[in-house]
Scaffold this active site. Structure first.
Site, PDB file in Angstrom:
ATOM      1  N   HIS A  72      39.250  20.449 -15.095  1.00  0.00           N
ATOM      2  CA  HIS A  72      37.850  20.293 -15.509  1.00  0.00           C
ATOM      3  C   HIS A  72      37.725  19.920 -16.986  1.00  0.00           C
ATOM      4  O   HIS A  72      36.617  19.757 -17.487  1.00  0.00           O
ATOM      5  CB  HIS A  72      37.072  21.590 -15.243  1.00  0.00           C
ATOM      6  CG  HIS A  72      36.837  21.856 -13.792  1.00  0.00           C
ATOM      7  ND1 HIS A  72      36.331  23.052 -13.331  1.00  0.00           N
ATOM      8  CD2 HIS A  72      37.034  21.088 -12.694  1.00  0.00           C
ATOM      9  CE1 HIS A  72      36.237  23.012 -12.012  1.00  0.00           C
ATOM     10  NE2 HIS A  72      36.670  21.828 -11.609  1.00  0.00           N
ATOM     11  N   HIS A  96      40.792  16.758  -3.429  1.00  0.00           N
ATOM     12  CA  HIS A  96      39.989  16.856  -2.214  1.00  0.00           C
ATOM     13  C   HIS A  96      40.762  16.364  -0.994  1.00  0.00           C
ATOM     14  O   HIS A  96      40.580  16.870   0.113  1.00  0.00           O
ATOM     15  CB  HIS A  96      38.693  16.054  -2.366  1.00  0.00           C
ATOM     16  CG  HIS A  96      37.672  16.731  -3.222  1.00  0.00           C
ATOM     17  ND1 HIS A  96      36.312  16.571  -3.050  1.00  0.00           N
ATOM     18  CD2 HIS A  96      37.800  17.594  -4.264  1.00  0.00           C
ATOM     19  CE1 HIS A  96      35.658  17.288  -3.946  1.00  0.00           C
ATOM     20  NE2 HIS A  96      36.550  17.917  -4.702  1.00  0.00           N
ATOM     21  N   ASN A 120      31.906  15.366  -1.093  1.00  0.00           N
ATOM     22  CA  ASN A 120      32.630  14.166  -1.508  1.00  0.00           C
ATOM     23  C   ASN A 120      31.722  12.995  -1.867  1.00  0.00           C
ATOM     24  O   ASN A 120      32.218  11.928  -2.263  1.00  0.00           O
ATOM     25  CB  ASN A 120      33.594  13.727  -0.392  1.00  0.00           C
ATOM     26  CG  ASN A 120      34.755  14.688  -0.228  1.00  0.00           C
ATOM     27  OD1 ASN A 120      35.176  15.333  -1.176  1.00  0.00           O
ATOM     28  ND2 ASN A 120      35.271  14.795   0.992  1.00  0.00           N
ATOM     29  N   ARG A 172      40.205  14.278  -8.932  1.00  0.00           N
ATOM     30  CA  ARG A 172      39.441  15.104  -7.997  1.00  0.00           C
ATOM     31  C   ARG A 172      39.612  14.607  -6.563  1.00  0.00           C
ATOM     32  O   ARG A 172      39.708  15.395  -5.613  1.00  0.00           O
ATOM     33  CB  ARG A 172      37.965  15.075  -8.413  1.00  0.00           C
ATOM     34  CG  ARG A 172      37.060  16.001  -7.629  1.00  0.00           C
ATOM     35  CD  ARG A 172      35.703  16.129  -8.302  1.00  0.00           C
ATOM     36  NE  ARG A 172      34.702  16.631  -7.384  1.00  0.00           N
ATOM     37  CZ  ARG A 172      33.600  15.980  -7.040  1.00  0.00           C
ATOM     38  NH1 ARG A 172      33.349  14.778  -7.554  1.00  0.00           N
ATOM     39  NH2 ARG A 172      32.732  16.508  -6.213  1.00  0.00           N
TER      40      ARG A 172
END
Length: 325
Positions: free
Chosen positions: A192, A66, A94, A62
């Site tokens: 996910h 990001h 975040n 992730r």
């Protein structure tokens, strides 16, 4: 309205042009002469970390996502805030990220062997790949040669990262602005399959979806009831598995859940609202789709890893990932 659409198309095309031009500076085996053991060191350190804390794979993956969606894959997510500037890592989306210490550990190991040679951006890309691979997940070639950026601004995060409440139109537009298509969207959403989420990212779907105390009708009612036993309306600390039963294994169970209307986020449910993404979800909600998914995930990760990269003489090679030189 027509003019606005033309501007949007122009910006998307410019973004894709910049992505493809800069990405040409990346290549496999980039450190073959300057630090031939770099990738082996990263792999060894990542394996040591994962042996102790396998749940770090999801937040590190992730973190890479990001990073790439804000200013491109330039390790700006790793920079610390200063007295005069709040960095990306301290922006609300975040705050739940973990694994910064692991990236620092890998960077330190590489620095000992080859000081000032390998960028933090390349290390983050490699660690994300190796961590996923260690969970029996996809593996992919990582072209290297990224340079580290020296700007990190928390305000840019909200304008670039797709939030969990986006609908399919918003998601496709967001991904298109990064040079990624609808297939990349549904494939990367498959990430996910590992990891957890705070209740606060989806409780609006459980308790007050339209402002009258109702639940999201696109979420399976039995699943709503189960989630309510885990999350109160104001819960901000409890963690829930995004792929219950196999959240530590990189597989296609995520698509099975989405097909059953049991994806945690609005953005998961949105994949059923588009013919292309829905077809992918349906075809991969079976064991037979596993090999294709791993292959597709690898391709999309290579594309994502090229977003807005700095190469050549751009940026710098940070000595420490949290600070510019």
């Amino acid at each position: 309205m027509a003019f606005s659409k033309q501007i949007l198309v122009f910006l998307v095309l410019v973004g894709i042009f910049n992505i493809s031009c800069n990405a040409q500076g990346l290549k496999l085996g980039f450190y073959k002469k300057t630090c031939p053991s770099a990738e082996a060191i990263v792999k060894k350190e990542t394996a040591s970390i994962m042996a102790v804390a396998p749940t770090l794979a999801a937040p590190i993956l992730r973190m890479h996502f990001h990073d790439c969606f804000v200013r491109g894959c330039d390790a700006s997510i790793l920079l610390n805030s200063t007295t005069n500037n709040q960095a990306e890592k301290d922006s609300f989306p975040n705050l739940s990220l973990r694994g910064y210490g692991s990236i620092d550990r890998v960077k330190s190991a590489v620095e000992k062997k080859c000081p000032g040679v390998v960028s933090c951006a390349d290390i983050l890309a490699l660690v994300a790949r190796d961590a996923v691979s260690l969970l029996n997940g996809a593996s992919w070639p990582v072209p290297l040669g990224r340079r580290d950026g020296n700007v990190s601004n928390s305000t840019e995060v909200l304008f670039n990262l797709p939030p969990p409440f986006f609908n399919i139109t918003q998601l496709k537009a967001n991904f298109a602005s990064k040079g990624l298509n609808a297939k990349d969207l549904v494939v990367l959403s498959g990430g996910h399959t590992i990891g957890t989420s705070h209740c606060s990212s989806f409780t609006n779907r459980l308790y007050n979806f339209t402002g009258v105390g109702d639940s999201d009708p696109s979420l399976d009612s039995n699943y709503v009831a189960r989630l309510k036993t885990r999350c109160s309306a104001t819960d901000t600390t409890t963690l829930v598995e995004m792929d219950p039963g196999s959240f530590k294994t990189f597989d296609t169970e995520y698509y099975t859940l989405v097909a059953k209307r049991r994806g945690l986020f609005t953005s998961d449910a949105a994949l059923l609202a588009d013919s292309e993404t829905r077809a992918y979800v349906t075809s991969h909600a079976t064991p037979q789709g596993s090999k294709d998914f791993l292959k597709d995930f690898a391709k999309s990760m290579v594309k994502m890893g090229k977003i807005g990269v700095l190469t050549g003489s751009q940026g710098e090679i940070r000595k420490t990932c949290g600070f510019i030189n």
